[in-house]
Every structure is written in C-alpha cells, then in structure tokens.
Write an enzyme that holds these catalytic residues in place. Structure first.
Site, PDB file in Angstrom:
ATOM      1  N   CYS A 239       0.821  -1.211   0.000  1.00  0.00           N
ATOM      2  CA  CYS A 239       0.000   0.000   0.000  1.00  0.00           C
ATOM      3  C   CYS A 239       0.857   1.264   0.000  1.00  0.00           C
ATOM      4  O   CYS A 239       0.385   2.334  -0.393  1.00  0.00           O
ATOM      5  CB  CYS A 239      -0.950   0.007   1.194  1.00  0.00           C
ATOM      6  SG  CYS A 239      -0.130   0.043   2.800  1.00  0.00           S
TER       7      CYS A 239
ATOM      8  N   GLY B 242      -9.043  -9.430   5.735  1.00  0.00           N
ATOM      9  CA  GLY B 242      -7.657  -9.875   5.633  1.00  0.00           C
ATOM     10  C   GLY B 242      -6.863  -9.553   6.888  1.00  0.00           C
ATOM     11  O   GLY B 242      -7.434  -9.239   7.943  1.00  0.00           O
ATOM     12  N   ARG B 243      -5.551  -9.618   6.759  1.00  0.00           N
ATOM     13  CA  ARG B 243      -4.679  -9.391   7.925  1.00  0.00           C
ATOM     14  C   ARG B 243      -4.845  -7.975   8.483  1.00  0.00           C
ATOM     15  O   ARG B 243      -4.898  -7.783   9.698  1.00  0.00           O
ATOM     16  CB  ARG B 243      -3.223  -9.630   7.528  1.00  0.00           C
ATOM     17  CG  ARG B 243      -2.241  -9.514   8.681  1.00  0.00           C
ATOM     18  CD  ARG B 243      -0.819  -9.885   8.253  1.00  0.00           C
ATOM     19  NE  ARG B 243       0.089  -9.911   9.386  1.00  0.00           N
ATOM     20  CZ  ARG B 243       0.719  -8.854   9.864  1.00  0.00           C
ATOM     21  NH1 ARG B 243       0.541  -7.672   9.299  1.00  0.00           N
ATOM     22  NH2 ARG B 243       1.538  -8.958  10.905  1.00  0.00           N
TER      23      ARG B 243
END
EC number: 1.2.1.70
Length: 431
Positions: free
Chosen positions: A50, A191-192
């Site tokens: 990201c 997600g994580r």
C-alpha cells in the site's frame, strides 16, 4: 551485471499516484514476464504494497535497463512518463542493495519498525521465483534482505510495541472522536489488516464492531479469533451497515472504489456525522465522498501525524538496526563482487588442472604399470594438493579486493600471465 531498483513510495508519491501504479498480487507474475522480454533485463522482482511499488532488476546495461523499466511502468499503467518521473526514485549498485535490506527491516516504512513488510518481501521473492523472474543474483539479494529483516526483529527491540498501519488508523480515529466506546464501528474487509483493525479497536474500547466482507466465510473466520462478540454481515449489507455507523474502516483488495458519493448520499441522513478511514491502496473510498456534509475521509497519507509521534520515540532503536543491516549489506556485496572473478578463477583452475593431469599421466607411464596402479591415489592426491595450495592465496586475494578497478586490473594480469580467455572458456562450458 548490475543491480538497480526503480520505484515510488509514500516518501515520493501521494496515494493518488501510488494507487494508479499499484500491481495486484495476481498480476505480479505476468508483469515480471513482460518486463523480462525487454533487452538488458536479466532478472526482475516486484514489491508492491500500500505504501510502495518497487521493481528490482539485474541488468547487463545499467542506463538502458533503468530507462526500459521506467518506460515499462509508465506504459503498464497508462501514465505519461514525464508525469510519472518526478515521483520515481532510482537506486543503483550498493544503494539498491541497502535499500531493500532497510525496507525488509522496517526502517523505510511509514511506521518505523513495523513487521508486516518482512512478510511482503518474502511474498515478493516467492512470486518472483514462481514466474522465473529471479535467478542467482536477486534470489541471493532477497534471501539476504529477509535475513536482515529477521535479525533486526530478533536482535533489537525496534519491533516491540511498534505501530502498524492498522494501529495508526485506530489511533487517528480515537484522536478525532475522543472515544470509540460509543456508536457502531464497521470494518470492511477480512484480511490481515482488517484483523489488526479489529484487534486494536477492541484494545481501545470499541464494543460494537461489525465486519463486512465479500466472502462471508472469511469474515466469520475473522470474528471467531476474538472472544468479544463481532457481528458479521454479507456484502449486500455494506451500505446499510455504513449508514448505521459513526466510524468505518476500509481495508480490501478492491482495485476500484467500493464507496462513492452517490452510494452514500442515498443512505446517509443530511449532515449525518461519519468518519471514514481508508487504509487501502488503491483507495476503497472515492475522493468525491468528501463533498458530503458531516463526512470526514482519511487515507493512509493522513496517518503521518500519528506515525511521526511514534517515530520520534523509536529513532534511537533504529541505530542498532541500521548497524545490523550494514553487516548484511557487506556480506552480500562481498559475495556479489566475487561473481566477477568466477570466470577468471574457473578458467585458471581448469588450465592448471589440465596441466596436472597431463604431467601426471606422463610420469605414471614412465614409472610402469605396476607402480602406477599401486600408487595412483597417493600421487593424484599429492599433485592435487600442491595445485590447490598454489592457487589458494591468489584466488582468495582476488575475491577479497573491494576496489573494482584494482580487482579488474588483477584479473587482467592473471589472464595475460596464464594466457586465459574466460569468455571462451565459459562458452565452452555452456555447450
């Protein structure tokens, strides 16, 4: 061969540019294969997160390889190179090596010392290997970077209590709202990063948390990891859940916005207060949402205020980490420098070994068959030992030379004195 990295990060490009250049995990293999069709690109690996997109290359022509990589990135995403170039950085030789190791150690992260980047570097290596983009040099480099990252985490305290993007996002929301215990919080994604969001929200006092995800099964699996009750809703309930919330976090892998002005305008009350925190790249929330009265939108670039407070506290710990990274860089560079000497050393060893075998054969024929059969192993070991000891010091000294010009001068002298042609020898070996 030369090593270079071409890329951009949170330091060089705003999220508007980073999201346009983002490469999804499923696209990495094909992208690497396309890049490797260019002349001079011998190896390639892509690290896409990201906060950064970095392309690591091994190239036979440094200037051409870097130029081709820049042009490739621009054409890949349809961004004119003059528009993209101001946001790109290029690092060469040892600078590229040091950069990857600092990245893996969390020293170049938005959140100093964060641990997720190490797993992302590992993933980049796996993806590069899976599509045959990486060969001897990049494999060794990424392995060394992963070692550096692990050492920093085990031998220093920089990872202890370090912030993550998720924890910084929750901290920002807490500062904006004063308390998280009142009202509903919706987390979009499973997600994580979403799991970490839920974990930090609970730690900061949030009690009414809902997880919305395209895969209801994954959302339910996330909720089961916590003792506190977490509500789970299907994707179709996204807008209703957002409308009922005063705080929403988005963390999905969607390549297009999942929330926009038109959608929210249709479900929110006039001037309804809503805080949206988007930690995805590409962004999950369209910038036009900011036009809605009462709605605040934050993305990863807004986390800098929170992060800088944490960074100042952790800067001393980074000094020890930098020293460990430098050790790993030195080890890799020593190995890399030695690669240039391999053809010369191999051709010298081959020539000396050929002479040894020829002279031993002559001597054994004069000594007679009975003597030769009885003492062959002893004579072979003796002559081989003499050759190895004679060659040992010159080879060690040649590999150890740090100065490039001095090392190349020494190789030229060896080639001239022993009448060696490493290029011809290497071509013969490859047949």
């Amino acid at each position: 061969m030369f090593i270079a990295v071409v890329g951009l990060s949170h330091r060089t490009a705003p999220v508007e540019i980073r999201e346009r250049l983002s490469i999804a995990e499923a696209e990495v293999g094909e992208t690497i294969q396309q890049l490797r069709t260019h002349p001079h690109i011998e190896e390639a690996a892509i690290l896409s997160t990201c906060n950064r997109l970095e392309v690591y290359i091994v190239t036979s022509e440094m200037e051409s390889g870097v130029r081709q990589t820049m042009q490739f990135l621009a054409e890949l995403k349809g961004i004119p190179l003059p528009q993209l170039r101001p946001h790109l950085f290029t690092l060469l030789y040892q600078d590229a090596v040091t950069h990857l190791m600092r990245v893996a150690a969390g020293l170049d992260s938005l959140v100093l010392g964060e641990g997720q980047i190490l797993s992302q570097v590992k993933k980049a290596q796996q993806l590069g290997q899976a599509c045959n983009g990486m060969d001897r040099i990049l494999n060794r480099l990424f392995k060394a970077a992963i070692t550096a990252g692990k050492r920093v985490r085990t031998e220093t305290e920089i990872g202890t209590g370090a912030m993550s993007i998720s924890s910084a996002a929750v901290e920002l929301a807490l500062q904006e709202q004063g308390s998280l215990s009142q009202g509903k919080v919706t987390v979009v994604g499973a997600g994580r990063m979403a799991r970490l969001l839920v974990q930090h929200l609970l730690a900061k006092g949030a009690v009414d948390i809902t997880v919305v995800n395209r895969s209801l099964e994954r959302a339910e699996a996330l909720a089961k990891q916590f003792e506190q009750p977490i509500q789970v809703l299907p994707w179709e309930s996204l807008l209703n859940s957002v409308a009922e919330s005063n705080l929403v976090f988005t963390s999905t892998g969607a390549t297009q916005p999942i929330l926009n002005y038109q959608q929210l305008a249709g479900v929110l009350q006039p001037d309804q207060p809503l805080l949206l925190v988007d930690i995805s790249v590409p962004r999950n929330i369209d910038p036009d949402v900011e036009k809605l009265k009462g709605v605040q939108v934050f993305n990863v670039d807004h986390l800098s205020r929170i992060v800088e407070e944490n960074r100042a506290q952790r800067q001393k710990l980074a000094l020890a980490a930098e020293a460990l990274v430098e050790e790993e860089v030195d080890q890799f560079m020593e190995w890399w420098r030695s690669l240039e000497t391999v053809p010369t050393i191999s051709s010298l060893r081959h020539k000396v070994e050929s002479i040894r075998e020829q002279e031993m054969e002559k001597a054994l024929s004069r000594l007679g068959k009975d003597f030769a059969e009885k003492h062959l192993e002893v004579i072979d070991a003796l002559t081989r030992g003499i050759v190895n000891k004679i060659l040992h010091d010159p080879m060690v000294q040649l590999r150890a030379k740090r100065d490039i010009e001095a090392r190349r001068a020494a190789m030229r002298i060896l080639q001239e004195l022993f009448n060696l042609d490493p290029v011809v020898f290497q071509a013969q070996q490859e047949r």
